[in-house]
Design an enzyme around this catalytic site. Structure first.
Site, mmCIF file in Angstrom:
data_model
loop_
_atom_site.group_PDB
_atom_site.id
_atom_site.type_symbol
_atom_site.label_atom_id
_atom_site.label_comp_id
_atom_site.label_asym_id
_atom_site.label_seq_id
_atom_site.Cartn_x
_atom_site.Cartn_y
_atom_site.Cartn_z
ATOM 1 N N CYS A 136 41.045 54.420 25.877
ATOM 2 C CA CYS A 136 40.680 54.205 24.478
ATOM 3 C C CYS A 136 39.537 53.215 24.548
ATOM 4 O O CYS A 136 39.662 52.176 25.222
ATOM 5 C CB CYS A 136 41.849 53.629 23.686
ATOM 6 N N GLU A 148 40.225 45.925 16.232
ATOM 7 C CA GLU A 148 39.586 46.085 14.909
ATOM 8 C C GLU A 148 39.666 44.781 14.107
ATOM 9 O O GLU A 148 38.755 44.456 13.359
ATOM 10 C CB GLU A 148 40.237 47.227 14.119
ATOM 11 N N CYS A 156 34.794 57.975 21.966
ATOM 12 C CA CYS A 156 36.146 57.884 21.419
ATOM 13 C C CYS A 156 36.984 58.938 22.122
ATOM 14 O O CYS A 156 36.676 60.136 22.039
ATOM 15 C CB CYS A 156 36.055 58.176 19.920
ATOM 16 N N SER A 195 35.874 55.895 15.970
ATOM 17 C CA SER A 195 36.594 55.603 14.735
ATOM 18 C C SER A 195 36.278 54.188 14.245
ATOM 19 O O SER A 195 36.468 53.892 13.074
ATOM 20 C CB SER A 195 38.101 55.718 14.983
ATOM 21 N N HIS A 207 38.418 51.100 22.614
ATOM 22 C CA HIS A 207 38.662 49.747 22.094
ATOM 23 C C HIS A 207 39.145 48.795 23.200
ATOM 24 O O HIS A 207 38.934 47.585 23.117
ATOM 25 C CB HIS A 207 39.735 49.783 20.999
HETATM 26 N N1 DGL Z 1 38.433 54.142 20.282
HETATM 27 C C1 DGL Z 1 39.220 55.292 20.159
HETATM 28 C C2 DGL Z 1 39.492 56.027 21.426
HETATM 29 O O1 DGL Z 1 38.774 55.882 22.386
HETATM 30 C C3 DGL Z 1 40.214 55.533 19.105
HETATM 31 C C4 DGL Z 1 41.091 54.512 18.586
HETATM 32 C C5 DGL Z 1 41.750 54.990 17.333
HETATM 33 O O2 DGL Z 1 41.026 55.156 16.340
HETATM 34 O O3 DGL Z 1 42.968 55.206 17.358
HETATM 35 O O4 DGL Z 1 40.400 56.805 21.482
#
Ligand code: DGL
Length: 258
Positions: A183, A151, A72, A10, A185
């Site tokens: 996640c 982000e 993701c 994302s 991120h």
């Molecule tokens: N990086 C993403 C994940 O691994 C999603 C984060 C998001 O867009 O909420 O789930």
């Protein structure tokens, strides 16, 4: 002509997986897509996420991707099974919460899973819990604000650490000694997380395991090439260029899909 490895998220989170793919498979060209027009995926219903992911996958195939990595968790939760049905000729590498290594490593018998709602609600997560977490207490913590921090490029601030502490204090109070970063991120917050947990929890970043899976499924016709890696965002190209440099040290032109 050599195929490419398509990698998407994302937003910038999937770069934590991309860096491991680059390390393990240097000279295999990649094309990365950040769907920042729609970030975050986590709070959205699966059907909507799947709609976004289908568009990204079509785009990556147009760009020459022959293997596609869903870097993701939320995208995988909403899309991995239907994508495999819709595109049987494409190997898809998805990502699921790394409950298995955490369950093996825990000494306290309590593990924390830091994630987003779409992942927590998914069948992939239910499946790994049933398969790998027998006899282990799993505390699921949904942490959407951490996606926002990454982000926005907010690292090393007191404000960020307070937000992290709000999510992790209850897990520490219950004695969790493993923290699954479910996640992509979240690995970018490692320093801030460690400053909050003071190393009471081992952090589990699935990036390398995903890269190894990519290596396993890579078709034989993939040969090393000096073709450049390419980068796309459906959001702001300048902001993404900056994140790419800060997060994984790459300077490259950023394109937006037309
Ligand atoms: N990086 C993403 C994940 O691994 C999603 C984060 C998001 O867009 O909420 O789930």
């Amino acid at each position: 002509m050599n195929g490419k490895i398509g990698v998407f998220d994302s937003g910038v989170g999937g770069l934590s997986v991309l860096r491991e793919i680059h390390r393990l498979l240097p000279n295999i060209p990649t094309v990365y897509f950040a769907d920042q027009k729609h970030v975050p995926y986590g709070p959205r219903p699966h059907a909507q996420i799947y709609g976004f992911v289908r568009q990204v996958v079509e785009f990556l195939i147009e760009q020459g991707a022959e293997v596609i990595v869903l870097a993701c968790h939320a995208g995988s939760a909403a899309s991995l099974y239907p994508l495999r049905e819709a595109y049987p000729h494409i190997p898809f590498v998805g990502i699921e919460p790394a409950v298995k290594p955490a369950s093996i490593a825990t000494k306290s018998g309590v593990i924390g899973v830091l994630t987003t709602q779409a992942t927590a609600d998914g069948e992939l997560y239910r499946k790994v819990l049933t398969q790998f977490a027998q006899g282990v207490r799993v505390i699921t913590q949904v942490a959407p604000r951490l996606v926002e921090l990454v982000e926005a490029g907010i690292f090393g601030t007191d404000e960020g650490k307070h937000i992290i502490a709000d999510y992790l204090d209850p897990l520490m109070a219950e004695g969790a000694d493993q923290l699954v970063l479910a996640c992509t991120h979240f690995p970018f917050l490692t320093d801030d997380i460690v400053s909050v947990t003071q190393n009471t929890m081992a952090l589990i970043d699935p990036g390398l395991a995903v890269a190894k899976q990519v290596q396993r499924v890579l078709p034989a016709q993939f040969v090393p090439s000096d073709a450049p890696h390419t980068y796309f965002t459906s959001g702001d190209a300048l902001a993404f260029a900056k994140a790419l440099k800060i997060l994984i040290g790459i300077t490259a032109p950023i394109q937006t899909p037309t």
